[in-house]
Structure formats: C-alpha cells, structure tokens
Design a protein around this motif. Structure first.
Motif, PDB file in Angstrom:
ATOM      1  N   TYR A  31       0.840  -1.194   0.000  1.00  0.00           N
ATOM      2  CA  TYR A  31       0.000   0.000   0.000  1.00  0.00           C
ATOM      3  C   TYR A  31       0.878   1.248   0.000  1.00  0.00           C
ATOM      4  O   TYR A  31       1.841   1.346   0.769  1.00  0.00           O
ATOM      5  CB  TYR A  31      -0.910  -0.033   1.233  1.00  0.00           C
ATOM      6  N   ARG A  98      -2.595   3.801  -3.704  1.00  0.00           N
ATOM      7  CA  ARG A  98      -2.474   2.765  -4.724  1.00  0.00           C
ATOM      8  C   ARG A  98      -1.823   1.555  -4.076  1.00  0.00           C
ATOM      9  O   ARG A  98      -1.281   1.622  -2.968  1.00  0.00           O
ATOM     10  CB  ARG A  98      -1.634   3.249  -5.911  1.00  0.00           C
ATOM     11  N   TYR A  99      -1.860   0.443  -4.798  1.00  0.00           N
ATOM     12  CA  TYR A  99      -1.161  -0.767  -4.387  1.00  0.00           C
ATOM     13  C   TYR A  99      -0.068  -1.014  -5.392  1.00  0.00           C
ATOM     14  O   TYR A  99      -0.332  -1.247  -6.576  1.00  0.00           O
ATOM     15  CB  TYR A  99      -2.131  -1.942  -4.299  1.00  0.00           C
ATOM     16  N   THR A 106      -0.439  10.982 -11.207  1.00  0.00           N
ATOM     17  CA  THR A 106      -1.803  10.858 -10.707  1.00  0.00           C
ATOM     18  C   THR A 106      -2.526   9.664 -11.313  1.00  0.00           C
ATOM     19  O   THR A 106      -3.330   9.023 -10.633  1.00  0.00           O
ATOM     20  CB  THR A 106      -2.605  12.125 -11.005  1.00  0.00           C
ATOM     21  N   TYR A 108      -1.762   6.756 -11.815  1.00  0.00           N
ATOM     22  CA  TYR A 108      -1.502   5.445 -11.224  1.00  0.00           C
ATOM     23  C   TYR A 108      -2.168   5.267  -9.863  1.00  0.00           C
ATOM     24  O   TYR A 108      -2.051   4.203  -9.254  1.00  0.00           O
ATOM     25  CB  TYR A 108      -0.003   5.225 -11.091  1.00  0.00           C
ATOM     26  N   TYR A 109      -2.806   6.302  -9.359  1.00  0.00           N
ATOM     27  CA  TYR A 109      -3.464   6.229  -8.058  1.00  0.00           C
ATOM     28  C   TYR A 109      -4.960   6.004  -8.264  1.00  0.00           C
ATOM     29  O   TYR A 109      -5.623   6.789  -8.933  1.00  0.00           O
ATOM     30  CB  TYR A 109      -3.195   7.491  -7.255  1.00  0.00           C
ATOM     31  N   SER A 110      -5.480   4.940  -7.663  1.00  0.00           N
ATOM     32  CA  SER A 110      -6.871   4.547  -7.878  1.00  0.00           C
ATOM     33  C   SER A 110      -7.826   5.161  -6.872  1.00  0.00           C
ATOM     34  O   SER A 110      -9.025   5.237  -7.126  1.00  0.00           O
ATOM     35  CB  SER A 110      -6.988   3.021  -7.806  1.00  0.00           C
ATOM     36  N   TYR A 111      -7.328   5.538  -5.727  1.00  0.00           N
ATOM     37  CA  TYR A 111      -8.185   5.996  -4.638  1.00  0.00           C
ATOM     38  C   TYR A 111      -7.800   7.423  -4.236  1.00  0.00           C
ATOM     39  O   TYR A 111      -6.621   7.716  -4.051  1.00  0.00           O
ATOM     40  CB  TYR A 111      -8.055   5.058  -3.432  1.00  0.00           C
ATOM     41  N   TRP A 112      -8.817   8.266  -4.091  1.00  0.00           N
ATOM     42  CA  TRP A 112      -8.577   9.681  -3.817  1.00  0.00           C
ATOM     43  C   TRP A 112      -9.481  10.184  -2.710  1.00  0.00           C
ATOM     44  O   TRP A 112     -10.654   9.827  -2.648  1.00  0.00           O
ATOM     45  CB  TRP A 112      -8.832  10.510  -5.076  1.00  0.00           C
TER      46      TRP A 112
END
Length: 122
Positions: A31, A98-99, A106, A108-112
C-alpha cells in the motif's frame, strides 16, 4: 479503500500546517499513500509518497526539506507535515492511494480523498 483528508487552512508565509488522511480499508504490504496538490489553473502535481509498510518516502523537489510525509499505523492515518510554507504552496491538497510502487503520476493512483485547501498568504 476510502480516504478522508483534513487539516487545511490559512497561514502566513513561513507558517506550518499538518494535513491528515484517514484511511478506511486495506493497508497491505504494498500500500502506498501519496499527497498531490492542485493550484488554481494548474494541473494536479505530485507532492510526496509513502510506502505504508516499509516507511520509504519520496518527495517532489519543490517540497524537499520542508514537508514530511508519515503515517500512524495504530490510527490508520497518514500525515503531511508542512513547514516553511510559501505562497506558491497554495493549492487544494489531495491524499491518494495505490497498491504497488511509489509512483509520482496521478493516473496510477486509484483511490482519492476529497481534498483540503491550503492557503498561504504573503
């Protein structure tokens, strides 16, 4: 994974703020939490990233030596400690997750999180 950012506000040049990002969900071995910011009329840019498990960090050149990213595993919360703030640091700050590796883009990041406004007056 859900993220909740908080801690923004108005400070004068040279001041300090600590942003928090509360995490709901998995914080597994790979993570990564990132902080990004977006100033008015500009693209969202990378600020810092943290490998949640091992604690490795990465910073944008513009904030090195002034900002510190960290986390508290017991609270499942990440932090961005900001010191020596400058007017050019004014932006909406977002935490993201992200995992995988500590990437600075930006996409590559799934969660915001929802963003928190930091305003630095001169």
């Amino acid at each position: 994974v859900q993220l909740q950012a908080s801690g923004g506000g108005l400070v004068t040049t040279g001041g300090s703020l600590r942003l928090s990002c509360a995490v709901s969900g998995r914080t597994e071995t790979n993570y990564v939490m990132g902080w990004f910011r977006q100033a008015p009329g500009k693209e969202r840019e990378f600020v810092a990233a943290l490998a949640w498990s091992g604690g490795s960090t990465s910073y944008a050149d513009s904030v090195k030596g002034r900002f510190t990213i960290s986390r508290d595993n017991t609270k499942n919360t990440g932090y961005l400690e900001m010191k020596g703030l400058k007017p050019e640091d004014t932006a909406v700050y977002y935490c993201a997750a992200r995992y995988g590796g500590m990437l600075q883009f930006t996409r590559y990041y799934s969660y915001w999180g929802q963003g928190t406004l930091v305003t630095v007056s001169s």
